[in-house]
Write an enzyme that holds these catalytic residues in place. Structure first.
Site, PDB file in Angstrom:
ATOM      1  N   HIS A  65     -23.642 -22.630 -10.064  1.00 53.33           N
ATOM      2  CA  HIS A  65     -23.655 -22.590 -11.528  1.00 53.33           C
ATOM      3  C   HIS A  65     -24.538 -21.468 -12.066  1.00 53.33           C
ATOM      4  CE1 HIS A  65     -27.737 -24.246 -11.759  1.00 53.33           C
ATOM      5  NE2 HIS A  65     -27.395 -25.100 -10.805  1.00 53.33           N
ATOM      6  N   SER A 118     -22.083 -16.449 -13.637  1.00 56.56           N
ATOM      7  CA  SER A 118     -23.269 -15.839 -14.242  1.00 56.56           C
ATOM      8  C   SER A 118     -24.353 -15.621 -13.186  1.00 56.56           C
ATOM      9  CB  SER A 118     -23.754 -16.723 -15.400  1.00 56.56           C
ATOM     10  OG  SER A 118     -24.756 -16.092 -16.146  1.00 56.56           O
TER      11      SER A 118
END
Length: 279
Positions: free
Chosen positions: A72, A140
């Site tokens: 994540h 990201s």
């Protein structure tokens, strides 16, 4: 008379304490139940493992086939992949951990949170689960960590799936980067419920309809972790991966949102030039 007065005061105090408890505890419980339901709908099971160094990693697991590890982004957690997991599970065994410093994993205050250190922790996590080589997806900051891992240990990363990855700071400034340069503050850090609401609009083109009381719980978690997140963000932004990944031959799929305000989409073109097998 005094007995009745004391009993009355005790009753009022009990009501106040119960009301305060419900105001705080019920939203926490509701969020936990909602996430448990989402895990069930996504075919994922929540697990936990303690690494040899004593750090605990919480993760979601589901599906079958080759292993794909999903990392994540900054300020997020393993639940970022709940809606995409069902599409992967018929083909892959999905493993989505909370990176150390986030979610339900350990939060050591004085640890090294550089992408290289985080990549080594994910490697240790995979080895503890018995995986010697895996496909890796990263969003990201998770993409920055995935690239760091692939560059240092290319034989362990079978392929890469990069979702708006960070770490290529020669790309033109994004809206977030410009705000940080001009104001000296990061809109990705949360100090209030208003900050969290603004972050949802900033980081998502179509924020999901999250009830306000659940947003408040999520905001409190980010507020409590703010000091550590500031340290993590500083270390991530100090690391540029471009020279390390130049010529990396790992098969890579790059996905970017054209309206990304956090990381400039031109980053995709940089990756295309650096990675011979990027699409």
């Amino acid at each position: 008379m005094r007995l009745f007065l004391r009993a009355g005061l005790a009753f009022v105090l009990a009501v106040v304490l119960v009301a305060a408890g419900l105001r705080y505890v019920f939203p926490q419980l509701a969020l936990s139940i909602a996430l448990d339901l989402e895990h069930w709908r996504a075919g994922l099971v929540k697990r936990e493992i303690t690494l040899p160094d004593g750090l605990t990693i919480s993760y979601l697991e589901g599906g079958r086939g080759d292993v794909v590890v999903l990392l994540h982004g900054f300020g997020a957690d393993k639940d970022s992949f709940l809606r995409i997991a069902p599409f992967l599970e018929p083909h892959y065994r999905v493993i989505a951990p909370d990176l150390v410093g986030f979610g339900d994993s350990s939060h050591p205050a004085d640890a090294d949170y550089s992408p290289a250190a985080q990549a080594e922790r994910v490697r240790a996590f995979c080895k503890a689960l018995g995986f010697s080589s895996v496909h890796v997806g990263g969003s990201s900051m998770g993409g920055q960590i995935a690239l760091t891992w692939a560059a240092a240990h290319p034989h362990e990363v079978r392929s890469l799936w990069l979702l708006d990855p960070g770490g290529l700071w020669s790309a033109p400034e994004s809206e977030v980067a410009r705000t940080m340069r001009q104001s000296g503050t990061s809109p990705l850090l949360v100090s209030s419920a208003d900050d969290f609401a603004a972050l949802l609009s900033l980081s998502m083109n179509r924020p999901p309809p999250i009830p306000q009381f659940l947003q408040d719980v999520m905001a409190r978690r980010r507020i409590a972790n703010r000091a550590l997140e500031e340290r993590i963000q500083r270390q991530a932004r100090a690391d540029s991966i471009e020279s390390r990944i130049d010529g990396l031959r790992t098969s890579t799929l790059v996905v970017f949102g054209a309206d990304d305000r956090v990381i400039n989409p031109v980053t995709a073109q940089l990756l295309k030039k650096l990675l011979p097998h990027a699409h």
